[in-house]
Design an enzyme around this catalytic site. Structure first.
Site, PDB file in Angstrom:
ATOM      1  N   PHE A  57       0.841  -1.198   0.000  1.00 14.20           N
ATOM      2  CA  PHE A  57       0.000   0.000   0.000  1.00 14.20           C
ATOM      3  C   PHE A  57       0.876   1.248   0.000  1.00 14.20           C
ATOM      4  CE2 PHE A  57      -2.444  -3.209   2.353  1.00 14.20           C
ATOM      5  CZ  PHE A  57      -3.677  -3.157   1.716  1.00 14.20           C
ATOM      6  N   ASP A  58       0.476   2.233  -0.782  1.00 16.61           N
ATOM      7  CA  ASP A  58       1.005   3.582  -0.612  1.00 16.61           C
ATOM      8  C   ASP A  58       0.295   4.169   0.618  1.00 16.61           C
ATOM      9  OD1 ASP A  58       2.079   6.168  -1.052  1.00 16.61           O
ATOM     10  OD2 ASP A  58       0.361   6.717  -2.285  1.00 16.61           O
TER      11      ASP A  58
END
Length: 312
Positions: A178-179
């Protein structure tokens, strides 16, 4: 029913408890490579497309970008049931397609060919198919069509745009990257950065260090993954999660870590890149899927063969 008994694994597929399952909907173009067929549809029209799909109904479609992700999710289910045969906290996969039912036979046959445990197929031609996401309890929607993704987000369903690319199928366990901002977290700091620059954003973060960030569009999905992950020891977990963010660790890392702690979300590894390209670290992680809101980061991931999903 008696017609189920020859194939017990099919029975498993039918018995997911929707109130507890993590339902993921994928479109046919996200899970299979249908670029040639899609081109035919655009150039020659629907009738020709249906004719082509019917003529080739026994020819399996090649795997698409989300294919390895779906396989890895299936592996997690297998490990969950080995650990606890009564486990209900499982992934449930639904294929949502704008194909007509008559051209859908090839899709079903392809899924069977690869041994994909897909529970439901919804063939909704000429409709905004995202209207059915909520009724199926979908927690994450992956599509290769931008309009689909925007419609799903408007309906309050976590969604991301899958880009067609050649993908190396990574091995298990399931690895999800995930960013941070505008993906796991809200885009509040991002907005300050866009409007007032980096210095103001850093000052804002330091002032807000002890205030958890708002929720991003994929927080609920990440939380459910985290819940599954907690059922195993770190060494034996079939799930690994990563945070790869453009934030600098020194100036903006503490709030991110404190937010995750406040949520009770244990991320396996976190990388604070301070604006450096994410491609090299993603190539090392080899995730089954990488979620980011920045198209330049998606491009960097694609360049190193990492399956990517854009969160608009």
């Amino acid at each position: 029913p008696s017609w189920l008994s020859p194939n017990q694994s099919f029975l498993h597929i039918l018995q997911k408890d929707l109130s507890e399952a993590l339902v993921i909907a994928v479109t046919t173009r996200a899970i299979f490579s249908l670029e040639e067929e899609h081109k035919l549809y655009l150039e020659k029209g629907k009738e020709e497309y249906i004719r082509h799909q019917q003529a080739n109904q026994d020819k399996p479609l090649p795997p698409g970008t989300a294919f390895a992700f779906i396989q890895a999710v299936q592996y997690v289910n297998k490990k969950m049931l080995e650990s606890n045969p009564a486990e209900k906290d499982l992934f449930d996969i639904l294929v949502l397609s704008n194909n007509s039912p008559e051209s859908g036979v090839r899709i079903i046959n392809s899924a069977k060919h690869y041994g994909l445990e897909i529970s439901k197929f919804c063939f909704v031609s000429n409709e905004d198919s995202t209207q059915y996401l909520k009724s199926h309890g979908v927690k994450l929607f992956l599509s290769a069509d931008r309009t689909d993704v925007c419609n799903a987000l408007k309906r309050g369903v976590s969604a991301a745009l899958i880009f067609q690319q050649e993908v190396q199928a990574p091995s298990t366990p399931l690895r999800v990257v995930f960013d941070g901002d505008a993906v796991l977290f809200s885009n509040e700091t991002d907005q300050i950065f866009q409007e007032q620059g980096l210095e103001e954003a850093v000052q804002y973060e330091q002032a807000m260090e002890n205030v958890p960030m708002g929720e991003g569009p994929l927080k609920a999905f990440a939380m459910h993954l985290g819940k599954m992950r907690k059922k195993f020891s770190q060494e034996k977990s079939p799930i690994r999660t990563y945070l790869v963010t453009a934030r600098s660790g020194r100036d903006m890392g503490i709030r991110a870590i404190k937010t995750l702690r406040e949520w009770g979300l244990e991320i396996d590894e976190a990388f604070f890149m301070d604006g450096a390209p994410k491609g090299p670290i993603l190539a090392q992680i080899q995730p089954h899927i990488f979620f980011d809101d920045g198209l330049h980061n998606i491009q960097g991931a694609q360049n190193v063969g990492v399956p990517s999903a854009w969160v608009p």
